[in-house]
Design a protein around this motif. Structure first.
Motif, short mmCIF file in Angstrom:
data_model
loop_
_atom_site.label_atom_id
_atom_site.label_comp_id
_atom_site.label_asym_id
_atom_site.label_seq_id
_atom_site.Cartn_x
_atom_site.Cartn_y
_atom_site.Cartn_z
N SER A 149 26.68 -88.53 15.22
CA SER A 149 27.94 -88.13 15.83
C SER A 149 27.79 -88.29 17.34
O SER A 149 26.83 -87.76 17.93
CB SER A 149 28.26 -86.68 15.47
OG SER A 149 29.50 -86.31 16.01
N VAL A 150 28.70 -89.03 17.97
CA VAL A 150 28.63 -89.28 19.41
C VAL A 150 30.02 -89.14 20.03
O VAL A 150 31.03 -89.21 19.34
CB VAL A 150 28.09 -90.71 19.72
CG1 VAL A 150 26.68 -90.88 19.22
CG2 VAL A 150 28.99 -91.78 19.14
N THR A 151 30.04 -88.95 21.36
CA THR A 151 31.29 -89.00 22.10
C THR A 151 31.41 -90.41 22.68
O THR A 151 30.53 -91.24 22.48
CB THR A 151 31.32 -87.95 23.22
OG1 THR A 151 30.24 -88.19 24.11
CG2 THR A 151 31.27 -86.54 22.66
N ALA A 152 32.46 -90.66 23.42
CA ALA A 152 32.70 -92.00 23.97
C ALA A 152 31.51 -92.52 24.77
O ALA A 152 31.19 -93.71 24.70
CB ALA A 152 33.95 -91.98 24.84
N ASP A 153 30.83 -91.65 25.52
CA ASP A 153 29.68 -92.08 26.33
C ASP A 153 28.49 -92.52 25.48
O ASP A 153 27.61 -93.22 25.97
CB ASP A 153 29.24 -90.97 27.28
CG ASP A 153 30.22 -90.76 28.42
OD1 ASP A 153 30.96 -91.70 28.75
OD2 ASP A 153 30.24 -89.65 28.98
N ARG A 157 37.70 -92.76 29.48
CA ARG A 157 37.86 -93.23 28.11
C ARG A 157 37.10 -94.55 27.97
O ARG A 157 36.80 -95.21 28.96
CB ARG A 157 39.33 -93.44 27.78
CG ARG A 157 40.13 -92.15 27.83
CD ARG A 157 41.59 -92.38 27.58
NE ARG A 157 42.11 -93.27 28.61
CZ ARG A 157 43.20 -94.02 28.46
NH1 ARG A 157 43.88 -94.00 27.35
NH2 ARG A 157 43.60 -94.81 29.43
N LEU A 194 38.91 -94.94 22.94
CA LEU A 194 38.37 -93.65 22.51
C LEU A 194 38.39 -92.68 23.67
O LEU A 194 37.87 -92.97 24.75
CB LEU A 194 36.94 -93.85 22.01
CG LEU A 194 36.22 -92.66 21.43
CD1 LEU A 194 36.93 -92.16 20.18
CD2 LEU A 194 34.78 -93.04 21.10
N ALA A 217 37.48 -89.50 26.06
CA ALA A 217 36.16 -89.10 26.57
C ALA A 217 35.53 -87.96 25.78
O ALA A 217 34.31 -87.92 25.62
CB ALA A 217 36.28 -88.71 28.04
N ARG A 218 36.32 -87.05 25.26
CA ARG A 218 35.76 -85.87 24.58
C ARG A 218 35.84 -85.96 23.06
O ARG A 218 35.47 -85.02 22.37
CB ARG A 218 36.49 -84.63 25.05
CG ARG A 218 36.24 -84.35 26.51
CD ARG A 218 36.86 -83.03 26.91
NE ARG A 218 36.59 -82.78 28.31
CZ ARG A 218 37.50 -82.41 29.19
NH1 ARG A 218 38.74 -82.25 28.81
NH2 ARG A 218 37.16 -82.21 30.43
N VAL A 219 36.32 -87.06 22.55
CA VAL A 219 36.46 -87.21 21.10
C VAL A 219 35.11 -87.55 20.49
O VAL A 219 34.43 -88.48 20.93
CB VAL A 219 37.48 -88.31 20.76
CG1 VAL A 219 37.56 -88.54 19.27
CG2 VAL A 219 38.84 -87.96 21.31
N ALA A 220 34.70 -86.79 19.48
CA ALA A 220 33.44 -87.07 18.78
C ALA A 220 33.75 -87.91 17.54
O ALA A 220 34.70 -87.61 16.82
CB ALA A 220 32.75 -85.78 18.39
#
Length: 60
Positions: free
Chosen positions: A5-9, A36, A49, A51-54
């Motif tokens: 599981s990751v965020t956009a970064d 984003r 995507l 920035a905070r979406v996992a």
């Protein structure tokens, strides 16, 4: 292969993302406004995507 599981970064080239039941391989990641990420897939599709979406990705 493992699922993480990751965020956009955290999205990398080569990650596989399942969108609507269809796997897409990320071939390019670019930052757009608001931190984003624009994910470009090998099949020519793209997705922006937040920035905070996992999300869950499959990674080799």
């Amino acid at each position: 292969m493992r699922i993480v599981s990751v965020t956009a970064d955290g999205v990398r080239r080569g990650d596989v993302i399942d969108v609507g039941g269809i796997p897409h391989t990320v071939c390019d990641v670019r930052e757009v406004s608001g931190r984003r990420k624009r994910l470009e897939f090998a099949d020519g599709n793209a997705y922006v995507l937040g920035a905070r979406v996992a999300i869950r990705v499959t990674r080799a």
